[in-house]
Design a protein around this motif. Structure first.
Motif, PDB file in Angstrom:
ATOM      1  N   THR A 100      50.768 -28.600  21.390  1.00  0.00           N
ATOM      2  CA  THR A 100      51.916 -28.342  19.695  1.00  0.00           C
ATOM      3  C   THR A 100      50.977 -29.603  19.162  1.00  0.00           C
ATOM      4  OG1 THR A 100      53.263 -27.504  21.520  1.00  0.00           O
ATOM      5  CG2 THR A 100      53.720 -28.843  18.937  1.00  0.00           C
ATOM      6  N   LEU A 101      50.799 -29.234  17.669  1.00  0.00           N
ATOM      7  CA  LEU A 101      50.251 -29.951  16.694  1.00  0.00           C
ATOM      8  C   LEU A 101      51.293 -30.474  15.683  1.00  0.00           C
ATOM      9  CD1 LEU A 101      48.024 -31.308  15.334  1.00  0.00           C
ATOM     10  CD2 LEU A 101      47.433 -29.326  14.653  1.00  0.00           C
ATOM     11  N   ILE A 102      51.695 -31.177  15.615  1.00  0.00           N
ATOM     12  CA  ILE A 102      53.189 -31.357  14.608  1.00  0.00           C
ATOM     13  C   ILE A 102      51.956 -32.274  13.597  1.00  0.00           C
ATOM     14  CG2 ILE A 102      54.816 -33.277  14.124  1.00  0.00           C
ATOM     15  CD1 ILE A 102      55.222 -33.022  16.763  1.00  0.00           C
ATOM     16  N   ILE A 103      52.123 -31.966  12.078  1.00  0.00           N
ATOM     17  CA  ILE A 103      51.757 -32.437  11.577  1.00  0.00           C
ATOM     18  C   ILE A 103      52.061 -32.601   9.857  1.00  0.00           C
ATOM     19  CG2 ILE A 103      50.362 -31.187   8.775  1.00  0.00           C
ATOM     20  CD1 ILE A 103      49.041 -29.353  10.395  1.00  0.00           C
ATOM     21  N   GLU A 104      52.583 -33.705   9.699  1.00  0.00           N
ATOM     22  CA  GLU A 104      53.326 -34.821   8.905  1.00  0.00           C
ATOM     23  C   GLU A 104      52.645 -34.475   7.660  1.00  0.00           C
ATOM     24  OE1 GLU A 104      55.322 -37.313  12.155  1.00  0.00           O
ATOM     25  OE2 GLU A 104      54.083 -38.785  10.782  1.00  0.00           O
ATOM     26  N   LEU A 105      53.483 -34.377   6.265  1.00  0.00           N
ATOM     27  CA  LEU A 105      53.373 -34.223   4.965  1.00  0.00           C
ATOM     28  C   LEU A 105      54.595 -35.119   4.131  1.00  0.00           C
ATOM     29  CD1 LEU A 105      51.877 -33.016   2.607  1.00  0.00           C
ATOM     30  CD2 LEU A 105      53.649 -31.151   2.593  1.00  0.00           C
TER      31      LEU A 105
ATOM     32  N   THR B 134      53.591 -19.725   8.128  1.00  0.00           N
ATOM     33  CA  THR B 134      53.352 -18.182   8.317  1.00  0.00           C
ATOM     34  C   THR B 134      52.070 -19.230   8.213  1.00  0.00           C
ATOM     35  OG1 THR B 134      54.948 -17.380   7.392  1.00  0.00           O
ATOM     36  CG2 THR B 134      53.186 -15.801   8.135  1.00  0.00           C
ATOM     37  N   LEU B 135      51.255 -18.830   7.121  1.00  0.00           N
ATOM     38  CA  LEU B 135      49.769 -19.169   7.052  1.00  0.00           C
ATOM     39  C   LEU B 135      48.919 -20.175   8.513  1.00  0.00           C
ATOM     40  CD1 LEU B 135      48.886 -19.132   3.695  1.00  0.00           C
ATOM     41  CD2 LEU B 135      48.368 -17.577   4.930  1.00  0.00           C
ATOM     42  N   LEU B 136      49.942 -21.474   8.518  1.00  0.00           N
ATOM     43  CA  LEU B 136      49.753 -22.553   9.613  1.00  0.00           C
ATOM     44  C   LEU B 136      49.438 -22.178  11.133  1.00  0.00           C
ATOM     45  CD1 LEU B 136      48.296 -25.874   9.220  1.00  0.00           C
ATOM     46  CD2 LEU B 136      50.967 -26.069  10.010  1.00  0.00           C
ATOM     47  N   MET B 137      50.379 -21.101  11.216  1.00  0.00           N
ATOM     48  CA  MET B 137      51.005 -20.591  12.431  1.00  0.00           C
ATOM     49  C   MET B 137      50.443 -20.042  12.432  1.00  0.00           C
ATOM     50  SD  MET B 137      54.822 -20.267  13.317  1.00  0.00           S
ATOM     51  CE  MET B 137      55.721 -20.576  11.569  1.00  0.00           C
TER      52      MET B 137
ATOM     53  N   ARG C  87      45.016 -18.223  15.861  1.00  0.00           N
ATOM     54  CA  ARG C  87      44.102 -18.240  16.609  1.00  0.00           C
ATOM     55  C   ARG C  87      42.985 -19.299  17.509  1.00  0.00           C
ATOM     56  NH1 ARG C  87      41.138 -15.044  11.319  1.00  0.00           N
ATOM     57  NH2 ARG C  87      42.386 -13.532  11.065  1.00  0.00           N
ATOM     58  N   ASN C  88      43.216 -20.360  17.081  1.00  0.00           N
ATOM     59  CA  ASN C  88      43.068 -21.356  18.217  1.00  0.00           C
ATOM     60  C   ASN C  88      43.907 -21.144  19.123  1.00  0.00           C
ATOM     61  OD1 ASN C  88      40.785 -21.677  16.103  1.00  0.00           O
ATOM     62  ND2 ASN C  88      42.296 -23.161  14.606  1.00  0.00           N
ATOM     63  N   GLY C  89      44.805 -21.076  19.813  1.00  0.00           N
ATOM     64  CA  GLY C  89      45.120 -20.969  21.254  1.00  0.00           C
ATOM     65  C   GLY C  89      46.167 -22.250  20.454  1.00  0.00           C
ATOM     66  N   ILE C  90      47.158 -22.498  19.938  1.00  0.00           N
ATOM     67  CA  ILE C  90      47.402 -23.735  20.126  1.00  0.00           C
ATOM     68  C   ILE C  90      48.634 -23.598  19.089  1.00  0.00           C
ATOM     69  CG2 ILE C  90      45.770 -25.811  20.333  1.00  0.00           C
ATOM     70  CD1 ILE C  90      46.126 -25.981  16.878  1.00  0.00           C
ATOM     71  N   ARG C  91      49.997 -24.534  19.017  1.00  0.00           N
ATOM     72  CA  ARG C  91      51.509 -24.248  18.777  1.00  0.00           C
ATOM     73  C   ARG C  91      51.214 -25.251  17.702  1.00  0.00           C
ATOM     74  NH1 ARG C  91      56.546 -23.203  22.038  1.00  0.00           N
ATOM     75  NH2 ARG C  91      57.603 -23.000  19.814  1.00  0.00           N
ATOM     76  N   VAL C  92      51.912 -24.923  16.111  1.00  0.00           N
ATOM     77  CA  VAL C  92      51.781 -25.631  15.137  1.00  0.00           C
ATOM     78  C   VAL C  92      53.145 -26.642  14.184  1.00  0.00           C
ATOM     79  CG1 VAL C  92      50.835 -24.845  13.508  1.00  0.00           C
ATOM     80  CG2 VAL C  92      50.261 -27.010  13.126  1.00  0.00           C
ATOM     81  N   SER C  93      53.652 -27.218  13.990  1.00  0.00           N
ATOM     82  CA  SER C  93      54.867 -27.467  13.407  1.00  0.00           C
ATOM     83  C   SER C  93      54.865 -28.403  12.100  1.00  0.00           C
ATOM     84  CB  SER C  93      55.355 -28.078  14.422  1.00  0.00           C
ATOM     85  OG  SER C  93      56.847 -28.593  13.758  1.00  0.00           O
TER      86      SER C  93
END
Length: 84
Positions: free
Chosen positions: A29-34, A57-60, A65-71
């Motif tokens: 899982t990748l967490i992106i803090e904005l 939605t775009l980010l997910m 496609r890269n096989g990871i989860r993102v938040s």
């Protein structure tokens, strides 16, 4: 992923120089803090959260496609998480 979010957010806000993005990577899982200026938070969230949900939605889609989860989390100036 960071560059993707940065491009989208900088196009939406009035102060693109104040956009700060931090990636926290895990094993799956990748967490992106904005962080944006307080006046621009509403532009990122949008009416009833539609803008932030579209960005997520775009980010997910890209992440799957890269096989990871993102938040994607929005932070206030003091570092607290904004609920959106």
């Amino acid at each position: 992923m960071k560059e993707f979010v940065e491009y989208i957010v900088k196009c939406l806000v009035d102060n693109p120089d104040s956009v700060k993005i931090n990636e926290i990577g895990g094993t799956q899982t990748l967490i992106i803090e904005l962080s944006v200026e307080k006046a621009d938070i509403g532009k990122i969230i949008g009416k009833k959260g539609k803008t932030i949900n579209a960005i997520r939605t775009l980010l997910m889609s890209v992440a799957s496609r890269n096989g990871i989860r993102v938040s994607l989390e929005i932070l206030e100036e003091n570092g607290e998480k904004v609920e959106a």
